[in-house]
Scaffold this motif. Structure first.
Motif, PDB file in Angstrom:
ATOM      1  N   VAL A 188       0.871  -1.250  -0.017  1.00 15.52           N
ATOM      2  CA  VAL A 188      -0.008   0.009   0.164  1.00 15.52           C
ATOM      3  C   VAL A 188       0.908   1.329  -0.130  1.00 15.52           C
ATOM      4  CG1 VAL A 188      -1.630   1.437   1.220  1.00 15.52           C
ATOM      5  CG2 VAL A 188      -1.929  -1.126   1.291  1.00 15.52           C
ATOM      6  N   TRP A 189       1.919   1.363   0.964  1.00 12.75           N
ATOM      7  CA  TRP A 189       2.760   2.405   0.979  1.00 12.75           C
ATOM      8  C   TRP A 189       3.627   2.749  -0.438  1.00 12.75           C
ATOM      9  CZ3 TRP A 189       2.059   6.156   4.069  1.00 12.75           C
ATOM     10  CH2 TRP A 189       1.682   6.031   5.205  1.00 12.75           C
ATOM     11  N   VAL A 192       1.122   4.643  -2.798  1.00 16.56           N
ATOM     12  CA  VAL A 192       1.179   6.078  -2.197  1.00 16.56           C
ATOM     13  C   VAL A 192       2.389   6.822  -2.423  1.00 16.56           C
ATOM     14  CG1 VAL A 192       0.479   7.554  -0.292  1.00 16.56           C
ATOM     15  CG2 VAL A 192      -0.756   5.274  -0.723  1.00 16.56           C
ATOM     16  N   THR A 232      -4.047   6.471   4.762  1.00 14.80           N
ATOM     17  CA  THR A 232      -3.392   5.299   4.487  1.00 14.80           C
ATOM     18  C   THR A 232      -3.385   4.594   5.609  1.00 14.80           C
ATOM     19  OG1 THR A 232      -1.986   6.372   2.784  1.00 14.80           O
ATOM     20  CG2 THR A 232      -1.589   4.177   3.349  1.00 14.80           C
ATOM     21  N   ILE A 258      -8.477   4.627  -0.004  1.00 12.75           N
ATOM     22  CA  ILE A 258      -7.614   5.503   0.080  1.00 12.75           C
ATOM     23  C   ILE A 258      -7.798   6.423  -0.908  1.00 12.75           C
ATOM     24  CG2 ILE A 258      -5.151   6.167  -0.147  1.00 12.75           C
ATOM     25  CD1 ILE A 258      -4.415   3.491   1.058  1.00 12.75           C
TER      26      ILE A 258
END
Length: 387
Positions: A188-189, A192, A232, A258
């Motif tokens: 996920v990071w 982003v 997030t 998100i």
């Protein structure tokens, strides 16, 4: 505790002299507090003088008597700050000095009595405008390590530690692992970070926040940038709880949430902008955004030959608060004839504007500065009503 509160609050209660029966030494009739505790040791407290009426004469304050009893600063303060309204039919009126209206409120008393801690910039940044309260509250608990994850529950001696799991069943779940280094969190990071152009390796939760909040982005979208790591981690937290309670949630669903939450916040913060629906497109919009600047020329026009022009202005701080008025007068050549300004009693913006207009007209009539063109918000308002 109640006695301590009483001692603190008595100093904020002003007894406005009306019937002149207030005690000189123990009542706060000067707005300074009880004079018994303020008078220096070299001034002997003359307890034979008890009532405020003993400090008055037919012409006003008895200055010689004041100079005998009080130091110079208090003597100067009394005639300057106290507008004495003598009345034999009214009792002395109590006024609460913590509010401009003079009326007691629980909120002002709480601000006076509560024990304040040193303000921290990080806690100011936690409450991000436009972000739902539940997300900001979640972030506050995360920052203070108050979330019910395995490591924290073990430290406080909870018996439900076993309900929280990590990637490795033999290890205990930690905050940094859950929100940063876990496989799902890392993916996920990665999404982003790529959208924001951040290449720093993220290790801990507070390190993530510092990296994002120190990034160089437009100040206009600062709140959105600050909110993105919080959003997030909120979605990672929702994913984790779904999995703990037997549900299913894919990484694509986390990324979709998100994108949706970020889009909705941008719409709240900038309702007139066309906001994209994905984080990469939003970040591209932030980097390439150029505000549409509208300029308008404002000029002061000369009055007609033989005329004068009076511009007046009134203002109130807080709109029911400290107020002031001002006006200036110029002739048909633009030369300044007169200007004045003063502080008035507390009131509203409209009252201040009307008083400024009144003083300007009064000066023009008194000094024969006629004919005169009056420019004021009040006159513009009524002109607009007629139009």
């Amino acid at each position: 505790m109640m006695l301590e509160a009483r001692d603190n609050m008595e100093h904020e209660m002003w007894w406005e002299p009306r019937s002149r029966t207030a005690n000189i030494w123990f009542y706060n009739w000067t707005k300074l507090g009880a004079l018994y505790y303020l008078v220096p040791d070299e001034f002997v407290v003359d307890e034979t003088v008890q009532d405020v009426k003993e400090l008055r004469n037919q012409d006003g304050w008895n200055m010689s008597k004041l100079q005998q009893l009080f130091p110079t600063d208090i003597v100067d303060h009394i005639p300057e700050e106290l507008d004495f309204h003598e009345s034999t039919e009214e009792w002395d009126k109590p006024r609460w000095m913590m509010t401009t209206s003079g009326k007691f409120t629980v909120r002002s008393a709480w601000e006076l009595l509560r024990r304040k801690f040193v303000k921290s910039d990080i806690y100011k940044s936690i409450w991000i405008p436009g972000l739902p309260f539940k997300i900001s509250f979640f972030f506050l608990r995360l920052w203070k390590c108050k979330l019910p994850v395995g490591d924290i529950m073990r430290r406080i001696g909870s018996d439900i530690e076993g309900k929280f799991y990590c990637c490795d069943p033999k290890q205990c779940e930690t905050v940094d692992h859950l929100f940063v280094t876990r496989k799902v969190s890392s993916q996920v990071w990665r999404y982003v970070k790529a959208a924001a152009g951040i290449t720093t390796t993220l290790l801990q939760v507070k390190h993530v926040i510092q990296v994002w909040w120190n990034a160089n982005f437009s100040s206009m979208f600062k709140s959105i940038i600050r909110a993105m790591p919080v959003i997030t981690m909120w979605q990672i937290w929702k994913w984790r709880n779904t999995m703990v309670h037997g549900g299913k949630m894919t990484i694509n669903k986390v990324i979709y949430e998100i994108n949706l939450t970020t889009h909705q916040m941008c719409r709240v913060r900038n309702p007139r902008m066309q906001v994209p629906k994905s984080v990469p497109q939003i970040m591209q919009m932030i980097e390439t955004y150029k505000p549409h600047i509208v300029s308008k020329i404002v000029r002061w026009n000369l009055p007609m030959p033989g005329w004068f022009k009076c511009n007046s202005e009134g203002a109130s701080r807080g709109n029911l608060g400290p107020s002031s008025v001002a006006f200036c007068i110029r002739d048909s050549e633009g030369d300044l004839m007169h200007a004045a300004a003063r502080i008035i009693s507390d009131g509203s913006n409209l009252v201040a504007e009307a008083m400024a207009l009144q003083e300007g007209i009064k000066y023009c009539v008194t000094n024969d500065l006629l004919p005169v063109n009056i420019i004021s918000i009040v006159t513009n308002h009524f002109q607009g009503k007629q139009d």
